[in-house]
Design an enzyme around this catalytic site. Sequence first.
Site, PDB file in Angstrom:
ATOM      1  CG  LEU A   9      -1.755  -1.242   1.448  1.00 46.23           C
ATOM      2  CD1 LEU A   9      -2.741  -0.997   2.586  1.00 46.23           C
ATOM      3  CD2 LEU A   9      -2.471  -1.650   0.175  1.00 46.23           C
ATOM      4  NE  ARG A  16       0.874  11.046  10.802  1.00 46.06           N
ATOM      5  CZ  ARG A  16       0.695   9.820  11.312  1.00 46.06           C
ATOM      6  NH1 ARG A  16       1.082   9.565  12.541  1.00 46.06           N
ATOM      7  NH2 ARG A  16       0.150   8.878  10.574  1.00 46.06           N
ATOM      8  CD  GLN A  73      -6.793   4.013  -1.364  1.00 45.09           C
ATOM      9  OE1 GLN A  73      -5.603   4.264  -1.158  1.00 45.09           O
ATOM     10  NE2 GLN A  73      -7.623   3.673  -0.398  1.00 45.09           N
ATOM     11  N   GLY A 140      -1.513   0.558  15.767  1.00 41.19           N
ATOM     12  CA  GLY A 140      -2.654  -0.252  16.147  1.00 41.19           C
ATOM     13  C   GLY A 140      -2.211  -1.274  17.198  1.00 41.19           C
ATOM     14  CG  ASN A 228       3.452   7.347  10.428  1.00 35.24           C
ATOM     15  OD1 ASN A 228       2.961   6.886   9.412  1.00 35.24           O
ATOM     16  ND2 ASN A 228       3.539   6.653  11.550  1.00 35.24           N
ATOM     17  CE1 TYR A 366      37.784  21.361 -15.871  1.00 28.89           C
ATOM     18  CE2 TYR A 366      38.546  22.441 -17.868  1.00 28.89           C
ATOM     19  CZ  TYR A 366      37.594  21.704 -17.192  1.00 28.89           C
ATOM     20  OH  TYR A 366      36.451  21.300 -17.839  1.00 28.89           O
ATOM     21  CG  ASN A 377      55.147  15.927 -14.437  1.00 28.28           C
ATOM     22  OD1 ASN A 377      54.293  16.726 -14.060  1.00 28.28           O
ATOM     23  ND2 ASN A 377      56.170  15.558 -13.692  1.00 28.28           N
ATOM     24  CG  ASN A 386      37.034  22.355 -21.517  1.00 22.69           C
ATOM     25  OD1 ASN A 386      37.249  23.397 -20.896  1.00 22.69           O
ATOM     26  ND2 ASN A 386      36.078  21.510 -21.166  1.00 22.69           N
TER      27      ASN A 386
END
Length: 462
Positions: A9, A16, A73, A140, A228, A366, A377, A386
Site C-alpha cells: 500500500l 505528517r 486508489q 494499532g 510517518n 584543470y 607530467n 576546452n
Amino acid sequence: MEHLMAVILAAGEGKRMKSKKAKVLHEICGMPLVKWVYQSVRKAGIEDTVIVVGHKAEDVKEKLGDEILYAFQEKQLGTGHAVMQAQDYFANKEGYVMVLYGDTPLVTSDTISDAIRFHKENNNSATVITADLDDPTGYGRIVRSGDGSVLRIVEHKDANDEEKSIKEVNSGMYCFNISDLREALSELNNNNSQGEYYLTDTIEILLKKGKNVRAIKVKDSDEILGINDRIQLAKAGEIIRNRILQRFMENGVTIIDPASTFIDQEAEIGIDTIIYPSTIIEGNTKIGEDCVIGPGSRIVSCEIADGVEVKNSVVLESSIDSGTKVGPFAYIRPGSKIGKNVKIGDFVEVKKSIIGDKTKISHLTYVGDAEIGKGVNLGCGVVVVNYDGKKKNKTVVGDNCFVGCNVNLISPVEIKDNAYIAAGSTITDLVPENSLAIARSRQVIKEDWVIKKGMLNKEKKD
Ligand code: UD1
Ligand code: CA
C-alpha cells in the site's frame, strides 16, 4: 496451483511528512521507502507484486518502473479500501497474499518468509506480524483474549486507556489466504473515529467467522518502524545505514567511524579496504581491495580498482584503475577514466577525460574533455582550455609528454608523444613528437630602469 503474491500500500499522502513529495518516495540510502519494502518482498521469493498508488501516483510509478503491477486508489479511504483496489489482481486466484505498507522500509525478507511459513504450517486464514514496542504510540494495538489468542486490532485513535497500555502493536504486515481476504473485505465498514475502511478490521471479521488468525512477533522491533514523519525517517535511515555498514565490516572492510560513514546498499567494497571518517559512497559504486577511502570523500557510481587512495576528494561516475592516488582536494567529474598508478593531486579538476597509466597531475590543474597519455607530467597550474565560448573541444596529449607549469592548452589541440612544453606557454597548434614548444614572449631586461625613473629607495607613500 497455489499462488503467492504481495500487495504493497502506497497511496497515502503522508501529511505528517509536510512534503511536496509522496511519502513513500522519500529516500533512505538512495532508495525510496516503498522500494525497500519491494526489495524485501522480492528477496523473500514473491514474484507477483501489486502496488496500490494514489497520491502522486505517476511519480511513484515512474520511480518504480513497469516490472511491477499497479492498482489505483483514487481517494484514500483507508488501508482496507486500498487493498480492495488491488482485488482485480487476486479475484480468480487461490493461495496467499502478503499485504505490506509502503512506509515500513525496515522489514527483512526473513521476516516475510517466516510469516508465510508460519501461516502455512498453522493453516491460518490470516497471520499478523507484530512487535512489542516500549512506546507504542500511534500504532494499532493487538488485543488478545485471556488464553492469549488474537481478538482484534484496535487503532491508537480508537483505543481506550486500557487498550492504549498494550505494548504489542500491528506492524501493518500480514499474510492472508486469498479467498478469506476477499470475503473479509466485502464486509468491511468505516464505522470508526477516522471514517476509514481499516484493513485491521478484517482480523476481527475472520475470527468471528471461526477462522484461524494468529500473530507472529518479530524478534527485532526495528523491523516494523513505520515512517510517518521526518524524525522517523531519520531514525530508519540510521538503522538501515548501520545494517549496511555492519554487512561491509562482516565482509572484511574497515570502517573507522560508522557514525560519519554513509554507504548506499548497492555498493561493493573489497576486503582490507579502509574507510576513513566523513565519507559518503553512493550509487552502484564498486571499490576493490586494499583501498584507502577518505577522510572526507564522496564517491558516486564509480568503479575503483584495488589499492586506490581517495582522500578528501569528490569522484563522480568515473573509473579509477589500481594503485592510483587521488587527493587531497581533487574533483573528478563524470565520464573520466583514470589509469593505473596515476597521481591526481590537490586542487585538480578532471572532467570527462582519459588519463593514462603513471601520469602525474599533482596540483592546481584543470583537465576537461582531454585524452592524456601514459607517463605524462602536467605541471602545476596547467589548464586545458576546452571551451571556446560556444562548444567544448578536445585536447590530446601523447605518452611521456612534459607539460610545464602554467601552460594553457587551447583546445582543440594535439601534443604528440615525448614532447615538452615550456612553462607559461599558451599552446594553440600541434606540437610534434619529441619536440619542445615554447609559446610565450621573450623576457626583456631594461637595465637600471628603477634608477633612471628616480625610484630607488624612495619612501613608499601609502
Ligand atoms: C497503520 C495500521 C496500524 C499499524 C501501522 C503500522 C491500519 C488501519 N492501521 O496505521 O494498525 O500499527 O499502520 O505502521 O491499517 N494507505 C493507502 N491508502 C489509504 C490509507 C493508507 O495506500 O487510504 C497506505 C499509506 O500510503 C501507507 C500505509 O497504507 O503506506 C499505512 O497508512 P498509514 O496512514 O500510515 O497508517 P497508520 O496510521 O500508520
Ligand atoms: Ca504509517
